[in-house]
Design a protein around this motif. Structure first.
Motif, PDB file in Angstrom:
ATOM      1  N   GLU A  48       0.847  -1.190   0.000  1.00  0.00           N
ATOM      2  CA  GLU A  48       0.000   0.000   0.000  1.00  0.00           C
ATOM      3  C   GLU A  48       0.881   1.237   0.000  1.00  0.00           C
ATOM      4  O   GLU A  48       1.787   1.360   0.819  1.00  0.00           O
ATOM      5  N   LEU A  49       0.588   2.132  -0.927  1.00  0.00           N
ATOM      6  CA  LEU A  49       1.314   3.388  -0.986  1.00  0.00           C
ATOM      7  C   LEU A  49       0.341   4.527  -0.683  1.00  0.00           C
ATOM      8  O   LEU A  49      -0.725   4.630  -1.314  1.00  0.00           O
ATOM      9  N   HIS A  50       0.709   5.357   0.275  1.00  0.00           N
ATOM     10  CA  HIS A  50      -0.126   6.480   0.679  1.00  0.00           C
ATOM     11  C   HIS A  50       0.575   7.790   0.322  1.00  0.00           C
ATOM     12  O   HIS A  50       1.797   7.906   0.431  1.00  0.00           O
ATOM     13  N   GLY A  51      -0.242   8.754  -0.132  1.00  0.00           N
ATOM     14  CA  GLY A  51       0.330  10.030  -0.539  1.00  0.00           C
ATOM     15  C   GLY A  51       0.999   9.952  -1.891  1.00  0.00           C
ATOM     16  O   GLY A  51       1.984  10.642  -2.149  1.00  0.00           O
ATOM     17  N   VAL A  52       0.448   9.118  -2.776  1.00  0.00           N
ATOM     18  CA  VAL A  52       1.028   8.953  -4.104  1.00  0.00           C
ATOM     19  C   VAL A  52       0.174   9.711  -5.123  1.00  0.00           C
ATOM     20  O   VAL A  52      -1.040   9.546  -5.170  1.00  0.00           O
ATOM     21  N   ASP A  53       0.798  10.558  -5.921  1.00  0.00           N
ATOM     22  CA  ASP A  53       0.099  11.398  -6.888  1.00  0.00           C
ATOM     23  C   ASP A  53       0.266  10.813  -8.288  1.00  0.00           C
ATOM     24  O   ASP A  53       1.278  11.013  -8.957  1.00  0.00           O
ATOM     25  N   ILE A  54      -0.759  10.077  -8.711  1.00  0.00           N
ATOM     26  CA  ILE A  54      -0.727   9.444 -10.032  1.00  0.00           C
ATOM     27  C   ILE A  54      -2.169   9.393 -10.555  1.00  0.00           C
ATOM     28  O   ILE A  54      -2.704   8.349 -10.892  1.00  0.00           O
ATOM     29  N   ALA A  55      -2.786  10.573 -10.590  1.00  0.00           N
ATOM     30  CA  ALA A  55      -4.218  10.709 -10.820  1.00  0.00           C
ATOM     31  C   ALA A  55      -4.687  10.114 -12.134  1.00  0.00           C
ATOM     32  O   ALA A  55      -5.819   9.635 -12.241  1.00  0.00           O
ATOM     33  N   ASP A  56      -3.874  10.146 -13.173  1.00  0.00           N
ATOM     34  CA  ASP A  56      -4.295   9.679 -14.495  1.00  0.00           C
ATOM     35  C   ASP A  56      -3.920   8.225 -14.764  1.00  0.00           C
ATOM     36  O   ASP A  56      -3.849   7.796 -15.917  1.00  0.00           O
ATOM     37  N   LEU A  57      -3.714   7.450 -13.726  1.00  0.00           N
ATOM     38  CA  LEU A  57      -3.306   6.060 -13.898  1.00  0.00           C
ATOM     39  C   LEU A  57      -4.355   5.244 -14.660  1.00  0.00           C
ATOM     40  O   LEU A  57      -4.006   4.396 -15.488  1.00  0.00           O
ATOM     41  N   ALA A  58      -5.632   5.491 -14.386  1.00  0.00           N
ATOM     42  CA  ALA A  58      -6.690   4.707 -15.019  1.00  0.00           C
ATOM     43  C   ALA A  58      -6.631   4.779 -16.542  1.00  0.00           C
ATOM     44  O   ALA A  58      -6.968   3.805 -17.229  1.00  0.00           O
ATOM     45  N   GLN A  59      -6.187   5.918 -17.075  1.00  0.00           N
ATOM     46  CA  GLN A  59      -6.108   6.078 -18.525  1.00  0.00           C
ATOM     47  C   GLN A  59      -4.915   5.353 -19.139  1.00  0.00           C
ATOM     48  O   GLN A  59      -4.841   5.199 -20.356  1.00  0.00           O
ATOM     49  N   ARG A  60      -4.004   4.911 -18.299  1.00  0.00           N
ATOM     50  CA  ARG A  60      -2.792   4.278 -18.816  1.00  0.00           C
ATOM     51  C   ARG A  60      -2.696   2.781 -18.536  1.00  0.00           C
ATOM     52  O   ARG A  60      -1.833   2.114 -19.105  1.00  0.00           O
ATOM     53  N   MET A  61      -3.555   2.241 -17.687  1.00  0.00           N
ATOM     54  CA  MET A  61      -3.383   0.861 -17.250  1.00  0.00           C
ATOM     55  C   MET A  61      -3.522  -0.144 -18.382  1.00  0.00           C
ATOM     56  O   MET A  61      -2.755  -1.105 -18.462  1.00  0.00           O
ATOM     57  N   GLU A  62      -4.487   0.045 -19.279  1.00  0.00           N
ATOM     58  CA  GLU A  62      -4.652  -0.905 -20.383  1.00  0.00           C
ATOM     59  C   GLU A  62      -3.389  -0.956 -21.236  1.00  0.00           C
ATOM     60  O   GLU A  62      -2.901  -2.024 -21.592  1.00  0.00           O
ATOM     61  N   GLU A  63      -2.855   0.211 -21.583  1.00  0.00           N
ATOM     62  CA  GLU A  63      -1.650   0.257 -22.408  1.00  0.00           C
ATOM     63  C   GLU A  63      -0.448  -0.303 -21.655  1.00  0.00           C
ATOM     64  O   GLU A  63       0.370  -1.023 -22.228  1.00  0.00           O
ATOM     65  N   LEU A  64      -0.354   0.005 -20.374  1.00  0.00           N
ATOM     66  CA  LEU A  64       0.771  -0.457 -19.576  1.00  0.00           C
ATOM     67  C   LEU A  64       0.826  -1.976 -19.502  1.00  0.00           C
ATOM     68  O   LEU A  64       1.909  -2.576 -19.525  1.00  0.00           O
ATOM     69  N   CYS A  65      -0.341  -2.618 -19.456  1.00  0.00           N
ATOM     70  CA  CYS A  65      -0.402  -4.067 -19.263  1.00  0.00           C
ATOM     71  C   CYS A  65      -0.764  -4.831 -20.539  1.00  0.00           C
ATOM     72  O   CYS A  65      -1.058  -6.035 -20.469  1.00  0.00           O
ATOM     73  N   GLU A  66      -0.732  -4.191 -21.711  1.00  0.00           N
ATOM     74  CA  GLU A  66      -1.235  -4.835 -22.914  1.00  0.00           C
ATOM     75  C   GLU A  66      -0.415  -6.050 -23.340  1.00  0.00           C
ATOM     76  O   GLU A  66      -0.903  -6.911 -24.065  1.00  0.00           O
ATOM     77  N   GLY A  67       0.832  -6.154 -22.877  1.00  0.00           N
ATOM     78  CA  GLY A  67       1.633  -7.329 -23.193  1.00  0.00           C
ATOM     79  C   GLY A  67       2.020  -8.124 -21.961  1.00  0.00           C
ATOM     80  O   GLY A  67       2.831  -9.057 -22.054  1.00  0.00           O
ATOM     81  N   PHE A  68       1.433  -7.794 -20.816  1.00  0.00           N
ATOM     82  CA  PHE A  68       1.836  -8.410 -19.549  1.00  0.00           C
ATOM     83  C   PHE A  68       1.309  -9.844 -19.448  1.00  0.00           C
ATOM     84  O   PHE A  68       0.159 -10.110 -19.785  1.00  0.00           O
ATOM     85  N   PRO A  69       2.124 -10.788 -18.976  1.00  0.00           N
ATOM     86  CA  PRO A  69       1.736 -12.199 -19.007  1.00  0.00           C
ATOM     87  C   PRO A  69       0.872 -12.668 -17.847  1.00  0.00           C
ATOM     88  O   PRO A  69       0.452 -13.831 -17.830  1.00  0.00           O
ATOM     89  N   VAL A  70       0.599 -11.797 -16.881  1.00  0.00           N
ATOM     90  CA  VAL A  70      -0.166 -12.201 -15.694  1.00  0.00           C
ATOM     91  C   VAL A  70      -1.506 -11.467 -15.674  1.00  0.00           C
ATOM     92  O   VAL A  70      -1.583 -10.284 -16.035  1.00  0.00           O
ATOM     93  N   ASP A  71      -2.545 -12.172 -15.253  1.00  0.00           N
ATOM     94  CA  ASP A  71      -3.872 -11.576 -15.134  1.00  0.00           C
ATOM     95  C   ASP A  71      -3.845 -10.394 -14.170  1.00  0.00           C
ATOM     96  O   ASP A  71      -3.361 -10.516 -13.038  1.00  0.00           O
ATOM     97  N   VAL A  72      -4.358  -9.242 -14.611  1.00  0.00           N
ATOM     98  CA  VAL A  72      -4.367  -8.030 -13.796  1.00  0.00           C
ATOM     99  C   VAL A  72      -5.786  -7.476 -13.721  1.00  0.00           C
ATOM    100  O   VAL A  72      -6.465  -7.318 -14.739  1.00  0.00           O
ATOM    101  N   VAL A  73      -6.218  -7.165 -12.500  1.00  0.00           N
ATOM    102  CA  VAL A  73      -7.519  -6.527 -12.270  1.00  0.00           C
ATOM    103  C   VAL A  73      -7.252  -5.134 -11.713  1.00  0.00           C
ATOM    104  O   VAL A  73      -6.552  -4.977 -10.712  1.00  0.00           O
ATOM    105  N   PHE A  74      -7.799  -4.125 -12.386  1.00  0.00           N
ATOM    106  CA  PHE A  74      -7.605  -2.742 -11.946  1.00  0.00           C
ATOM    107  C   PHE A  74      -8.953  -2.140 -11.556  1.00  0.00           C
ATOM    108  O   PHE A  74      -9.863  -2.067 -12.383  1.00  0.00           O
ATOM    109  N   ASN A  75      -9.063  -1.735 -10.309  1.00  0.00           N
ATOM    110  CA  ASN A  75     -10.313  -1.160  -9.783  1.00  0.00           C
ATOM    111  C   ASN A  75     -11.530  -2.009 -10.146  1.00  0.00           C
ATOM    112  O   ASN A  75     -12.567  -1.504 -10.590  1.00  0.00           O
TER     113      ASN A  75
END
Length: 305
Positions: free
Chosen positions: A138-165
């Motif tokens: 758990e990270l507290h005080g982390v400023d990465i507000a636009d993460l939701a817009q980048r998660m699909e692209e970030l994980c598009e080739g990732f080999p492990v199942d990822v659930v975001f929100n």
């Protein structure tokens, strides 16, 4: 007089915050650690209003908590070190991106004040009130507000199942999502192998993350390669581009051309097999002899007599 290498530890700790290219590296490093720990499922929860990021995986967990705060010292086993060349600085991104980091793994946990950590203060690893399988960070005080817009692209080739929100990510270019062929440089997917129309653009992945992306491309019309990590290395610390990229990408392009030739050769063999002429002993019901003009002729041409 003799001189030798000297490391200013305070300066190194102070300047490390500028080593990473962007804020999203924080997430990719946590995903990478989970994958290396053998995780099959990763859950990420991001609460923008509370500036809290939580990453949970079902991997093997953390054996030595000290490795979390040891710069350039990998805690992975010998096989992982030999195959993937970990740098030993991934988790340290958390110290610069958040105000507080809480880590729970197995039956142990630690609560880290990042400012104090960078002053090299010590933290007690305690027994958790409830043991878990895997690891939670758990990270507290982390400023990465636009993460939701980048998660699909970030994980598009990732080999492990990822659930975001609460939503499973598509991972459209992962090795379990497309047909790949084994090659000397890694796993290759050749676009257009059904339509016969070759794709000119390519996506290049290393250890699940993209290291080369064209500016414009169509999602369904692009070649994909997952490089062999024993042959290719990415630039420290972000791993967002290959070392000696010009030379290595020439190898990649040469392999795509060879793979396309292989696809064409297989298609030709299949076509020749399916279009073999009828046996001479067989005569069409019309009483006419089989056509000899082409092995792929349907038998309806004017040459039949």
């Amino acid at each position: 007089m003799k001189i030798q290498v000297h490391i200013n530890e305070e300066g190194a700790l102070r300047n490390q915050r500028y080593a990473f290219t962007d804020r999203f590296t924080l997430v990719s490093e946590l995903l990478q650690n989970a994958r290396r720990a053998g995780a099959l499922h990763i859950v990420i929860d991001h609460q923008v209003d509370k500036q809290m990021l939580r990453v949970q995986d079902d991997g093997l967990g953390i054996e030595d908590f000290q490795k979390l705060l040891s710069f350039h010292e990998s805690g992975w086993d010998g096989d992982t070190i030999a195959q993937e060349h970990p740098f030993g600085i991934g988790f340290t991104k958390c110290l610069y991106a958040a105000a507080r980091v809480v880590v729970l793994s197995g039956d142990r946990c630690v609560d880290i004040d990042t400012v104090a950590a960078l002053r090299r203060e010590a933290f007690e690893v305690q027994t958790a009130t409830q043991a878990i399988s895997g690891t939670v960070i758990e990270l507290h005080g982390v400023d990465i507000a636009d993460l939701a817009q980048r998660m699909e692209e970030l994980c598009e080739g990732f080999p492990v199942d990822v659930v975001f929100n609460g939503q499973s990510l598509e991972r459209r270019y992962a090795e379990d999502r497309l047909p790949f062929m084994a090659t000397p440089i890694g796993a290759v997917h050749v676009a257009g192998n059904r339509s016969g129309k070759a794709a000119r653009n390519s996506l290049v992945f290393l250890q699940g993350f993209c290291v080369k992306r064209p500016t414009y491309y169509s999602a369904g019309e692009i070649n994909v390669v997952h490089l062999d990590p024993q042959q290719f290395m990415a630039r420290l610390p972000d791993r967002d581009t290959l070392i000696d990229a010009d030379q290595q990408l020439r190898r990649v392009e040469a392999q795509f051309k060879q793979s396309w030739r292989t696809v064409l050769e297989v298609a030709r063999t299949q076509l020749e097999t399916s279009c073999r002429p009828a046996s001479p002993s067989r005569t069409p019901r019309s009483g006419r002899a089989p056509c000899r003009c082409s092995p792929c002729c349907s038998g309806s041409c004017a040459a039949m007599v």
